[in-house]
Design a protein around this motif. Structure first.
Motif, PDB file in Angstrom:
ATOM      1  N   PRO A  59       0.798  -1.225   0.000  1.00 20.29           N
ATOM      2  CA  PRO A  59       0.000   0.000   0.000  1.00 20.29           C
ATOM      3  C   PRO A  59       0.829   1.271   0.000  1.00 20.29           C
ATOM      4  O   PRO A  59       2.032   1.262   0.220  1.00 20.29           O
ATOM      5  CB  PRO A  59      -0.797  -0.125   1.308  1.00 20.29           C
ATOM      6  CG  PRO A  59       0.150  -0.850   2.219  1.00 20.29           C
ATOM      7  CD  PRO A  59       0.885  -1.836   1.332  1.00 20.29           C
ATOM      8  N   GLY A  60       0.116   2.390  -0.212  1.00 22.21           N
ATOM      9  CA  GLY A  60       0.746   3.702  -0.224  1.00 22.21           C
ATOM     10  C   GLY A  60       1.047   4.226   1.166  1.00 22.21           C
ATOM     11  O   GLY A  60       0.994   3.502   2.161  1.00 22.21           O
ATOM     12  N   SER A  61       1.331   5.520   1.241  1.00 24.55           N
ATOM     13  CA  SER A  61       1.829   6.128   2.469  1.00 24.55           C
ATOM     14  C   SER A  61       0.729   6.322   3.508  1.00 24.55           C
ATOM     15  O   SER A  61      -0.460   6.176   3.229  1.00 24.55           O
ATOM     16  CB  SER A  61       2.466   7.478   2.144  1.00 24.55           C
ATOM     17  OG  SER A  61       1.493   8.346   1.576  1.00 24.55           O
ATOM     18  N   GLY A  62       1.173   6.664   4.713  1.00 25.17           N
ATOM     19  CA  GLY A  62       0.234   6.930   5.793  1.00 25.17           C
ATOM     20  C   GLY A  62      -0.416   5.659   6.308  1.00 25.17           C
ATOM     21  O   GLY A  62       0.013   4.548   6.002  1.00 25.17           O
ATOM     22  N   PRO A  63      -1.491   5.800   7.076  1.00 27.63           N
ATOM     23  CA  PRO A  63      -2.161   4.631   7.660  1.00 27.63           C
ATOM     24  C   PRO A  63      -3.058   3.917   6.656  1.00 27.63           C
ATOM     25  O   PRO A  63      -4.272   3.828   6.840  1.00 27.63           O
ATOM     26  CB  PRO A  63      -2.960   5.249   8.818  1.00 27.63           C
ATOM     27  CG  PRO A  63      -3.282   6.629   8.342  1.00 27.63           C
ATOM     28  CD  PRO A  63      -2.084   7.074   7.542  1.00 27.63           C
ATOM     29  N   ASN A  67      -6.454  -3.149   2.380  1.00 25.16           N
ATOM     30  CA  ASN A  67      -7.364  -2.943   1.254  1.00 25.16           C
ATOM     31  C   ASN A  67      -7.079  -1.670   0.473  1.00 25.16           C
ATOM     32  O   ASN A  67      -7.756  -1.385  -0.509  1.00 25.16           O
ATOM     33  CB  ASN A  67      -8.808  -2.931   1.763  1.00 25.16           C
ATOM     34  CG  ASN A  67      -9.243  -4.287   2.288  1.00 25.16           C
ATOM     35  OD1 ASN A  67      -8.841  -5.317   1.763  1.00 25.16           O
ATOM     36  ND2 ASN A  67     -10.038  -4.290   3.341  1.00 25.16           N
ATOM     37  N   GLY A  68      -6.074  -0.900   0.937  1.00 23.20           N
ATOM     38  CA  GLY A  68      -5.776   0.371   0.289  1.00 23.20           C
ATOM     39  C   GLY A  68      -6.613   1.503   0.836  1.00 23.20           C
ATOM     40  O   GLY A  68      -6.780   2.531   0.181  1.00 23.20           O
ATOM     41  N   ASP A  69      -7.134   1.338   2.066  1.00 18.35           N
ATOM     42  CA  ASP A  69      -8.028   2.313   2.677  1.00 18.35           C
ATOM     43  C   ASP A  69      -7.385   2.987   3.878  1.00 18.35           C
ATOM     44  O   ASP A  69      -6.502   2.426   4.527  1.00 18.35           O
ATOM     45  CB  ASP A  69      -9.325   1.639   3.145  1.00 18.35           C
ATOM     46  CG  ASP A  69     -10.114   1.031   1.996  1.00 18.35           C
ATOM     47  OD1 ASP A  69      -9.934   1.482   0.842  1.00 18.35           O
ATOM     48  OD2 ASP A  69     -10.915   0.109   2.257  1.00 18.35           O
ATOM     49  N   ILE A 146       3.776  -5.783  -6.517  1.00 13.32           N
ATOM     50  CA  ILE A 146       3.145  -4.575  -7.049  1.00 13.32           C
ATOM     51  C   ILE A 146       2.961  -3.609  -5.890  1.00 13.32           C
ATOM     52  O   ILE A 146       2.317  -3.939  -4.891  1.00 13.32           O
ATOM     53  CB  ILE A 146       1.787  -4.860  -7.718  1.00 13.32           C
ATOM     54  CG1 ILE A 146       1.977  -5.676  -9.003  1.00 13.32           C
ATOM     55  CG2 ILE A 146       1.068  -3.546  -8.026  1.00 13.32           C
ATOM     56  CD1 ILE A 146       0.665  -5.999  -9.723  1.00 13.32           C
ATOM     57  N   GLY A 147       3.540  -2.426  -6.011  1.00 12.62           N
ATOM     58  CA  GLY A 147       3.397  -1.408  -4.984  1.00 12.62           C
ATOM     59  C   GLY A 147       2.711  -0.182  -5.539  1.00 12.62           C
ATOM     60  O   GLY A 147       2.968   0.233  -6.673  1.00 12.62           O
ATOM     61  N   LEU A 153       8.164   1.991  -3.705  1.00 16.97           N
ATOM     62  CA  LEU A 153       9.545   2.001  -3.227  1.00 16.97           C
ATOM     63  C   LEU A 153       9.827   0.748  -2.401  1.00 16.97           C
ATOM     64  O   LEU A 153      10.891   0.126  -2.530  1.00 16.97           O
ATOM     65  CB  LEU A 153       9.814   3.251  -2.389  1.00 16.97           C
ATOM     66  CG  LEU A 153      11.196   3.343  -1.731  1.00 16.97           C
ATOM     67  CD1 LEU A 153      12.302   3.306  -2.782  1.00 16.97           C
ATOM     68  CD2 LEU A 153      11.298   4.612  -0.884  1.00 16.97           C
ATOM     69  N   THR A 154       8.859   0.341  -1.585  1.00 18.44           N
ATOM     70  CA  THR A 154       9.024  -0.883  -0.803  1.00 18.44           C
ATOM     71  C   THR A 154       9.127  -2.094  -1.717  1.00 18.44           C
ATOM     72  O   THR A 154       9.934  -2.996  -1.472  1.00 18.44           O
ATOM     73  CB  THR A 154       7.851  -1.047   0.178  1.00 18.44           C
ATOM     74  OG1 THR A 154       7.709   0.147   0.952  1.00 18.44           O
ATOM     75  CG2 THR A 154       8.079  -2.228   1.107  1.00 18.44           C
ATOM     76  N   ALA A 155       8.334  -2.103  -2.783  1.00 18.56           N
ATOM     77  CA  ALA A 155       8.412  -3.201  -3.748  1.00 18.56           C
ATOM     78  C   ALA A 155       9.801  -3.276  -4.366  1.00 18.56           C
ATOM     79  O   ALA A 155      10.377  -4.366  -4.524  1.00 18.56           O
ATOM     80  CB  ALA A 155       7.352  -3.024  -4.840  1.00 18.56           C
ATOM     81  N   LEU A 156      10.366  -2.131  -4.712  1.00 17.70           N
ATOM     82  CA  LEU A 156      11.725  -2.101  -5.260  1.00 17.70           C
ATOM     83  C   LEU A 156      12.730  -2.639  -4.249  1.00 17.70           C
ATOM     84  O   LEU A 156      13.600  -3.452  -4.582  1.00 17.70           O
ATOM     85  CB  LEU A 156      12.113  -0.672  -5.642  1.00 17.70           C
ATOM     86  CG  LEU A 156      11.588  -0.118  -6.962  1.00 17.70           C
ATOM     87  CD1 LEU A 156      11.929   1.364  -7.078  1.00 17.70           C
ATOM     88  CD2 LEU A 156      12.165  -0.887  -8.146  1.00 17.70           C
TER      89      LEU A 156
END
Length: 339
Positions: A59-63, A67-69, A146-147, A153-156
């Protein structure tokens, strides 16, 4: 071939049917650094005994949870929708609640949240990658990452260090520059938009813009950020970045995504997407990362520009589903390099 010939020689009624397993979600847990992490393993409908390709979703940044929420305010279900799409393509997927989200929470860091750093998130993702590869339904030679956004960046990072080589790495609307560079650009863009809307004067834009640049320099020099001249909400943001989140910010900002990409194993299938209406990660900011993927001798599909697609991978005219352009790019990535 012998089995196929033998089966073809039998009467149709005598050919034994192959049992089918329906699609299902399996709750999964693993422990890393003293914290139990919880996630969802999505299994597509498949023939019993078949081993399938698999994808770890980050998932992306923050909390942002599995599920991507970021409930209750933001619930785009980005990763849940990706899992469904991958399942339709016949791929297993694993998504999990990273530190500070969902059922996982802060775990071992609950008493001292200020001690968590970005490498802890990478170790968590690496443990998830190894767990996914070990599932009996998974072809361990066909595990991809897949990130989304910061998760790219974590995926990389995982793809570079994984003991079992990743079958591909997908970077969807990725963090393509250093963390604080992205933040500074986003804030300057917001200031410019406020001027265009008549909400700020040019002088106020310059004053606040200088304050942003000064605070960024302070963070990088390991100083408490000077928030003089900032609106209260912006000052609170920088005080949080230089306070309880300082260690995380310093350790993620130390990484240049393009430099990390240069360390990918040659011939790794790679996808990079950018959306033409993505205000958080505009396409022009991904050029250096795309060049690094080429210099690392990764294979296609490479960078794909998604027309009319926003940061959450949707078309704003139909926000309840992932944009067709997004799904097509992911499908191309999953098919690339398949023998």
């Amino acid at each position: 071939m012998v089995g196929s010939i033998a089966a073809g020689a039998l009467p149709a009624a005598a050919v034994p049917s192959v049992p089918s397993v329906p699609a299902t979600d399996r709750e999964i847990a693993f422990t890393v650094d003293g914290t139990v992490t919880y996630g969802t393993l999505h299994l597509p409908a498949h023939r019993r005994g078949r081993q399938m390709p698999a994808v770890l979703l980050l998932p992306g940044s923050g909390p942002t949870d599995r599920n991507g929420d970021q409930p209750p305010a933001l619930t785009p279900h980005t990763l849940a929708k990706l899992a469904e799409a991958l399942g339709r393509d016949g791929a297993v997927s694993l998504r999990f609640d990273k530190y500070g989200t969902g059922r996982t929470g802060l775990g071992a860091y609950a008493e001292h949240p200020e001690t968590i750093d970005y490498p802890a998130f990478v170790r968590q993702a690496d443990a998830a990658y190894r767990l996914l590869a070990s599932q009996p339904e998974v072809d361990r030679r066909a595990v991809r990452l897949i990130g989304h956004s910061e998760g790219a960046l974590t995926a990389l990072q995982v793809a570079v260090t994984a003991e079992s080589r990743a079958a591909g790495v997908g970077l969807l609307q990725p963090l393509a520059q250093r963390f604080l560079d992205v933040l500074a650009r986003q804030l300057h863009d917001q200031l410019a938009a406020a001027v265009a809307a008549g909400q700020l004067s040019r002088q106020e834009q310059r004053t606040v813009g200088h304050a942003v640049d000064r605070a960024i320099a302070d963070l990088r020099a390991h100083r408490p950020p000077d928030t003089t001249g900032m609106p209260p909400a912006l000052a609170a943001l920088f005080q949080a970045l230089g306070g309880p989140n300082q260690r995380y910010v310093e350790t993620i900002d130390a990484l240049d995504p393009a430099s990390v990409a240069l360390r990918l194993p040659p011939r790794t299938p790679a996808l990079l997407t950018c959306g033409t209406i993505d205000q958080q990660i505009p396409c022009h900011t991904t050029t250096r990362l795309a060049t690094a993927l080429e210099r690392a001798h990764t294979h296609g599909p490479g960078r794909i520009v998604l027309s009319g697609v926003a940061h959450d991978l949707t078309d704003p005219a139909n926000p309840d589903v992932l944009a067709p352009a997004t799904l097509d790019a992911v499908h191309r990535f999953m098919r690339h390099g398949v023998r």
